[in-house]
Design a protein around this motif. Structure first.
Motif, mmCIF file in Angstrom:
data_model
loop_
_atom_site.group_PDB
_atom_site.id
_atom_site.type_symbol
_atom_site.label_atom_id
_atom_site.label_comp_id
_atom_site.label_asym_id
_atom_site.label_seq_id
_atom_site.Cartn_x
_atom_site.Cartn_y
_atom_site.Cartn_z
ATOM 1 N N GLU A 112 0.849 -1.181 0.000
ATOM 2 C CA GLU A 112 0.000 0.000 0.000
ATOM 3 C C GLU A 112 0.884 1.231 0.000
ATOM 4 O O GLU A 112 1.817 1.329 0.785
ATOM 5 C CB GLU A 112 -0.903 0.017 1.227
ATOM 6 N N VAL A 124 -0.450 4.350 0.406
ATOM 7 C CA VAL A 124 -1.048 5.333 1.314
ATOM 8 C C VAL A 124 -1.949 4.593 2.300
ATOM 9 O O VAL A 124 -2.675 3.677 1.932
ATOM 10 C CB VAL A 124 -1.895 6.368 0.546
ATOM 11 N N ARG A 125 -1.877 5.008 3.566
ATOM 12 C CA ARG A 125 -2.772 4.466 4.600
ATOM 13 C C ARG A 125 -3.296 5.644 5.388
ATOM 14 O O ARG A 125 -2.528 6.510 5.811
ATOM 15 C CB ARG A 125 -2.011 3.515 5.500
ATOM 16 N N ARG A 126 -4.606 5.712 5.560
ATOM 17 C CA ARG A 126 -5.215 6.800 6.324
ATOM 18 C C ARG A 126 -5.579 6.295 7.712
ATOM 19 O O ARG A 126 -6.140 5.226 7.880
ATOM 20 C CB ARG A 126 -6.474 7.301 5.625
ATOM 21 N N SER A 127 -5.224 7.095 8.718
ATOM 22 C CA SER A 127 -5.588 6.801 10.093
ATOM 23 C C SER A 127 -6.122 8.091 10.699
ATOM 24 O O SER A 127 -5.352 9.022 10.985
ATOM 25 C CB SER A 127 -4.376 6.299 10.880
ATOM 26 N N ASN A 183 -7.227 11.615 10.752
ATOM 27 C CA ASN A 183 -6.970 12.709 9.819
ATOM 28 C C ASN A 183 -5.521 12.718 9.339
ATOM 29 O O ASN A 183 -5.035 13.722 8.829
ATOM 30 C CB ASN A 183 -7.342 14.059 10.451
ATOM 31 N N LEU A 184 -4.820 11.603 9.484
ATOM 32 C CA LEU A 184 -3.422 11.501 9.042
ATOM 33 C C LEU A 184 -3.309 10.581 7.835
ATOM 34 O O LEU A 184 -3.994 9.562 7.751
ATOM 35 C CB LEU A 184 -2.545 10.938 10.163
ATOM 36 N N LEU A 185 -2.423 10.927 6.905
ATOM 37 C CA LEU A 185 -2.091 10.062 5.784
ATOM 38 C C LEU A 185 -0.653 9.606 5.964
ATOM 39 O O LEU A 185 0.239 10.420 6.174
ATOM 40 C CB LEU A 185 -2.208 10.808 4.450
ATOM 41 N N PHE A 186 -0.423 8.310 5.883
ATOM 42 C CA PHE A 186 0.922 7.761 5.948
ATOM 43 C C PHE A 186 1.318 7.344 4.539
ATOM 44 O O PHE A 186 0.653 6.510 3.920
ATOM 45 C CB PHE A 186 0.980 6.571 6.911
ATOM 46 N N LEU A 187 2.395 7.944 4.026
ATOM 47 C CA LEU A 187 2.864 7.667 2.676
ATOM 48 C C LEU A 187 4.099 6.777 2.736
ATOM 49 O O LEU A 187 4.958 6.969 3.580
ATOM 50 C CB LEU A 187 3.202 8.973 1.955
ATOM 51 N N MET A 190 -8.029 17.331 0.433
ATOM 52 C CA MET A 190 -7.620 16.519 1.573
ATOM 53 C C MET A 190 -7.263 17.376 2.778
ATOM 54 O O MET A 190 -6.994 16.855 3.854
ATOM 55 C CB MET A 190 -6.412 15.647 1.204
ATOM 56 N N VAL A 211 -4.529 19.441 2.974
ATOM 57 C CA VAL A 211 -3.076 19.392 3.146
ATOM 58 C C VAL A 211 -2.479 20.665 2.582
ATOM 59 O O VAL A 211 -2.879 21.134 1.512
ATOM 60 C CB VAL A 211 -2.475 18.167 2.410
#
Length: 62
Positions: free
Chosen positions: A26, A28-31, A33-37, A58, A60
């Motif tokens: 993956e 991108v993972r959303r947790s 209101n955070l996006l982990f790239l 988004m 950002v």
């Protein structure tokens, strides 16, 4: 001397078939209101104004 010939002279060869991925990766993972790239940048076809529009949607700042 063409690069293909240099590679062949060095004894380097490409595999006939690329190995299959061993997992689903993956980018991108959303947790919340955070996006982990995970090191993947945007597709080359996106221009800066399209990136800004996506970032605005988004929430950002770029």
């Amino acid at each position: 001397m063409p690069i293909e010939e240099k590679i062949k002279n060095l004894g380097i060869s490409w595999p006939e078939q690329l190995p299959q991925p061993i997992a689903n990766y993956e980018t991108v993972r959303r947790s919340g209101n955070l996006l982990f790239l995970s090191g993947a940048g945007p597709p080359a076809s996106l221009f800066m104004n399209e990136l800004q529009e996506l970032a605005d949607r988004m929430g950002v700042l770029i």
